[in-house]
Write a protein that holds these residues in place. Structure first.
Motif, PDB file in Angstrom:
ATOM      1  N   ARG A  29       0.808  -1.211   0.000  1.00 32.53           N
ATOM      2  CA  ARG A  29       0.000   0.000   0.000  1.00 32.53           C
ATOM      3  C   ARG A  29       0.851   1.274   0.000  1.00 32.53           C
ATOM      4  NH1 ARG A  29      -5.055   1.429  -1.619  1.00 32.53           N
ATOM      5  NH2 ARG A  29      -5.627   3.384  -0.615  1.00 32.53           N
ATOM      6  N   PHE A  30       1.900   1.301   0.791  1.00 33.62           N
ATOM      7  CA  PHE A  30       2.718   2.504   0.850  1.00 33.62           C
ATOM      8  C   PHE A  30       3.394   2.782  -0.491  1.00 33.62           C
ATOM      9  CE2 PHE A  30       6.796   4.637   1.441  1.00 33.62           C
ATOM     10  CZ  PHE A  30       6.361   5.820   2.033  1.00 33.62           C
ATOM     11  N   LEU A  31       3.944   1.742  -1.139  1.00 37.93           N
ATOM     12  CA  LEU A  31       4.612   1.950  -2.416  1.00 37.93           C
ATOM     13  C   LEU A  31       3.633   2.430  -3.483  1.00 37.93           C
ATOM     14  CD1 LEU A  31       7.085  -1.080  -2.592  1.00 37.93           C
ATOM     15  CD2 LEU A  31       7.587   1.310  -2.050  1.00 37.93           C
ATOM     16  N   SER A  32       2.402   1.913  -3.452  1.00 42.57           N
ATOM     17  CA  SER A  32       1.382   2.387  -4.390  1.00 42.57           C
ATOM     18  C   SER A  32       1.115   3.869  -4.188  1.00 42.57           C
ATOM     19  CB  SER A  32       0.081   1.599  -4.200  1.00 42.57           C
ATOM     20  OG  SER A  32       0.266   0.234  -4.480  1.00 42.57           O
ATOM     21  N   LEU A  33       0.930   4.265  -2.933  1.00 43.03           N
ATOM     22  CA  LEU A  33       0.700   5.676  -2.625  1.00 43.03           C
ATOM     23  C   LEU A  33       1.911   6.527  -3.010  1.00 43.03           C
ATOM     24  CD1 LEU A  33      -0.998   5.236   0.862  1.00 43.03           C
ATOM     25  CD2 LEU A  33      -2.120   5.998  -1.237  1.00 43.03           C
ATOM     26  N   PHE A  34       3.099   6.002  -2.745  1.00 44.05           N
ATOM     27  CA  PHE A  34       4.327   6.719  -3.069  1.00 44.05           C
ATOM     28  C   PHE A  34       4.413   6.989  -4.566  1.00 44.05           C
ATOM     29  CE2 PHE A  34       8.769   6.666  -4.432  1.00 44.05           C
ATOM     30  CZ  PHE A  34       9.335   7.623  -3.600  1.00 44.05           C
ATOM     31  N   LEU A  35       4.164   5.982  -5.379  1.00 41.48           N
ATOM     32  CA  LEU A  35       4.248   6.131  -6.831  1.00 41.48           C
ATOM     33  C   LEU A  35       3.208   7.123  -7.338  1.00 41.48           C
ATOM     34  CD1 LEU A  35       5.244   5.342  -9.637  1.00 41.48           C
ATOM     35  CD2 LEU A  35       3.707   3.361  -9.557  1.00 41.48           C
ATOM     36  N   LEU A 188       7.794  11.944  -0.959  1.00 40.01           N
ATOM     37  CA  LEU A 188       9.051  11.515  -1.581  1.00 40.01           C
ATOM     38  C   LEU A 188      10.184  11.534  -0.569  1.00 40.01           C
ATOM     39  CD1 LEU A 188      10.668  10.773  -4.162  1.00 40.01           C
ATOM     40  CD2 LEU A 188      10.946  13.232  -4.559  1.00 40.01           C
ATOM     41  N   ALA A 189      10.275  12.622   0.191  1.00 41.59           N
ATOM     42  CA  ALA A 189      11.328  12.729   1.206  1.00 41.59           C
ATOM     43  C   ALA A 189      11.184  11.636   2.249  1.00 41.59           C
ATOM     44  CB  ALA A 189      11.277  14.104   1.866  1.00 41.59           C
ATOM     45  N   TYR A 190       9.954  11.404   2.711  1.00 43.28           N
ATOM     46  CA  TYR A 190       9.731  10.362   3.724  1.00 43.28           C
ATOM     47  C   TYR A 190      10.082   8.983   3.165  1.00 43.28           C
ATOM     48  CZ  TYR A 190       7.468   7.286   7.060  1.00 43.28           C
ATOM     49  OH  TYR A 190       7.232   6.294   7.973  1.00 43.28           O
ATOM     50  N   ILE A 200      12.722   4.287  -5.445  1.00 43.30           N
ATOM     51  CA  ILE A 200      12.334   4.808  -6.764  1.00 43.30           C
ATOM     52  C   ILE A 200      12.453   3.712  -7.816  1.00 43.30           C
ATOM     53  CG2 ILE A 200      12.912   6.500  -8.546  1.00 43.30           C
ATOM     54  CD1 ILE A 200      13.873   8.353  -6.302  1.00 43.30           C
ATOM     55  N   ALA A 201      13.530   2.939  -7.772  1.00 46.15           N
ATOM     56  CA  ALA A 201      13.705   1.845  -8.729  1.00 46.15           C
ATOM     57  C   ALA A 201      12.655   0.758  -8.528  1.00 46.15           C
ATOM     58  CB  ALA A 201      15.103   1.259  -8.592  1.00 46.15           C
ATOM     59  N   SER A 202      12.198   0.561  -7.278  1.00 44.80           N
ATOM     60  CA  SER A 202      11.240  -0.508  -7.004  1.00 44.80           C
ATOM     61  C   SER A 202       9.849  -0.199  -7.554  1.00 44.80           C
ATOM     62  CB  SER A 202      11.158  -0.754  -5.490  1.00 44.80           C
ATOM     63  OG  SER A 202      10.597   0.359  -4.824  1.00 44.80           O
ATOM     64  N   PRO A 205       8.929   0.147 -12.511  1.00 44.98           N
ATOM     65  CA  PRO A 205       8.284  -0.738 -13.496  1.00 44.98           C
ATOM     66  C   PRO A 205       6.767  -0.581 -13.584  1.00 44.98           C
ATOM     67  CG  PRO A 205       9.891  -1.937 -12.173  1.00 44.98           C
ATOM     68  CD  PRO A 205       9.705  -0.616 -11.516  1.00 44.98           C
ATOM     69  N   PHE A 206       6.164   0.032 -12.588  1.00 43.33           N
ATOM     70  CA  PHE A 206       4.708   0.144 -12.549  1.00 43.33           C
ATOM     71  C   PHE A 206       4.233   1.539 -12.955  1.00 43.33           C
ATOM     72  CE2 PHE A 206       6.173  -2.929  -9.424  1.00 43.33           C
ATOM     73  CZ  PHE A 206       5.432  -4.049  -9.740  1.00 43.33           C
ATOM     74  N   TRP A 207       5.071   2.279 -13.687  1.00 41.90           N
ATOM     75  CA  TRP A 207       4.790   3.685 -13.961  1.00 41.90           C
ATOM     76  C   TRP A 207       3.517   3.873 -14.785  1.00 41.90           C
ATOM     77  CZ3 TRP A 207       4.455   5.712 -18.865  1.00 41.90           C
ATOM     78  CH2 TRP A 207       4.999   4.949 -19.908  1.00 41.90           C
ATOM     79  N   ARG A 208       3.208   2.932 -15.689  1.00 39.68           N
ATOM     80  CA  ARG A 208       2.014   3.106 -16.524  1.00 39.68           C
ATOM     81  C   ARG A 208       0.745   3.114 -15.684  1.00 39.68           C
ATOM     82  NH1 ARG A 208       5.420  -0.017 -19.646  1.00 39.68           N
ATOM     83  NH2 ARG A 208       5.857   0.761 -21.749  1.00 39.68           N
ATOM     84  N   MET A 209       0.615   2.137 -14.799  1.00 40.98           N
ATOM     85  CA  MET A 209      -0.543   2.111 -13.912  1.00 40.98           C
ATOM     86  C   MET A 209      -0.498   3.291 -12.952  1.00 40.98           C
ATOM     87  SD  MET A 209      -1.168  -1.916 -13.001  1.00 40.98           S
ATOM     88  CE  MET A 209      -1.670  -3.063 -14.275  1.00 40.98           C
TER      89      MET A 209
END
Length: 280
Positions: A29-35, A188-190, A200-202, A205-209
């Motif tokens: 969930r956090f990575l989704s929100l981050f992206l 981003l800072a957090y 950022i690299a993780s 790959p999901f940039w389109r979604m």
């Protein structure tokens, strides 16, 4: 509430519902929100460049909104870590309209008609009925409940701040862009501090979604900020939550989920509340 504002907020609710049902990121969930928040920041920069600059008086509101959205994202991610969507979502989203009504009424001294207040109460009742009625077991541990309730408080807080900030800006669209930029910078800072630069690299790959989700999120909240500059903040906040009704309808159509009589009754209350808000 004018017909234009009413229809615009309903469109925002559809955008929010579409994101929840159609966009699936294979991330925590956090990575989704981050992206999504990071990409929203890029879109926010474009908005600031295109629209007339917001008044300097609105800058503290935008900064405060960025801090509140960071709290919202962290609390939401934490509550979903140990609680199911069907348990956390109604608490987080269902409580916010009532909190917003109370804050704008007592603290911001915004006048709300009796019909408008009734619309908020009816619509909120429908949200809880759609989300919880008929469930045999809805239990949360203490910490999950704390973070779910905290999420609701953050939603109400940033809604009021952005409603007032949009009005003070003289340019709600540019203000919305500022909000997206600050939200992205703080998260981003957090994210980099807490998980390292590799975060950022993780998500790359999901940039389109991520772009799809960010576009829907930007559109939905951009409309909300614009609408709150033209209608009572509490009314817009409640009407936004008709997204739950659209999620239910999309779930029937796309996911072939079964809809119970309880949920249909809740949908009726949501629709009735929306009509009352339109008439208020």
């Amino acid at each position: 509430m004018t017909l234009t504002v009413f229809l615009a907020v309903l469109a925002a609710a559809v955008m929010h519902a579409g994101w929840n049902v159609l966009v699936k990121l294979k991330l925590d969930r956090f990575l989704s929100l981050f992206l999504i928040q990071t990409l929203m920041g890029v879109m926010g920069l474009a908005m600031v460049a295109v629209f007339p600059l917001a008044a300097f008086a609105s800058l503290p509101y935008a900064l405060a909104s960025g801090v509140l959205h960071l709290g919202y994202n962290l609390f939401l991610a934490r509550s979903y870590r140990t609680g199911d969507l069907s348990q956390v979502y109604p608490i987080a989203r269902g409580g916010a309209p009532l909190l917003t009504l109370c804050v704008t009424w007592f603290a911001a001294h915004e006048q709300v008609s009796p019909l408008g207040a009734l619309g908020v109460l009816v619509l909120t009742s429908g949200i809880w009925l759609v989300s919880l009625a008929g469930k045999k077991q809805v239990r949360l541990d203490g910490m999950t409940l704390f973070f779910a309730l905290g999420t609701s408080v953050f939603i109400a807080a940033y809604t009021v701040v952005d409603g007032l900030g949009g009005r003070a800006s003289g340019s709600p669209s540019s203000y919305a862009g500022l909000v997206f930029v600050f939200d992205a910078l703080f998260l981003l800072a957090y994210g980099v501090i807490s998980r390292g630069p590799g975060i950022i690299a993780s998500v790359a790959p999901f940039w389109r979604m991520g772009v799809a989700g960010a576009a829907l999120s930007v559109g939905a909240y951009w409309i909300a900020i614009w609408a709150m500059s033209r209608a009572p903040i509490s009314a817009v906040a409640a009407l936004r939550e008709t997204s739950i009704l659209f999620v239910m309808l999309l779930s029937m159509r796309v996911l072939k989920e079964k809809v119970t009589g309880w949920r249909l009754g809740g949908a009726g209350l949501i629709a009735a509340g929306a009509i009352l808000l339109r008439l208020s």
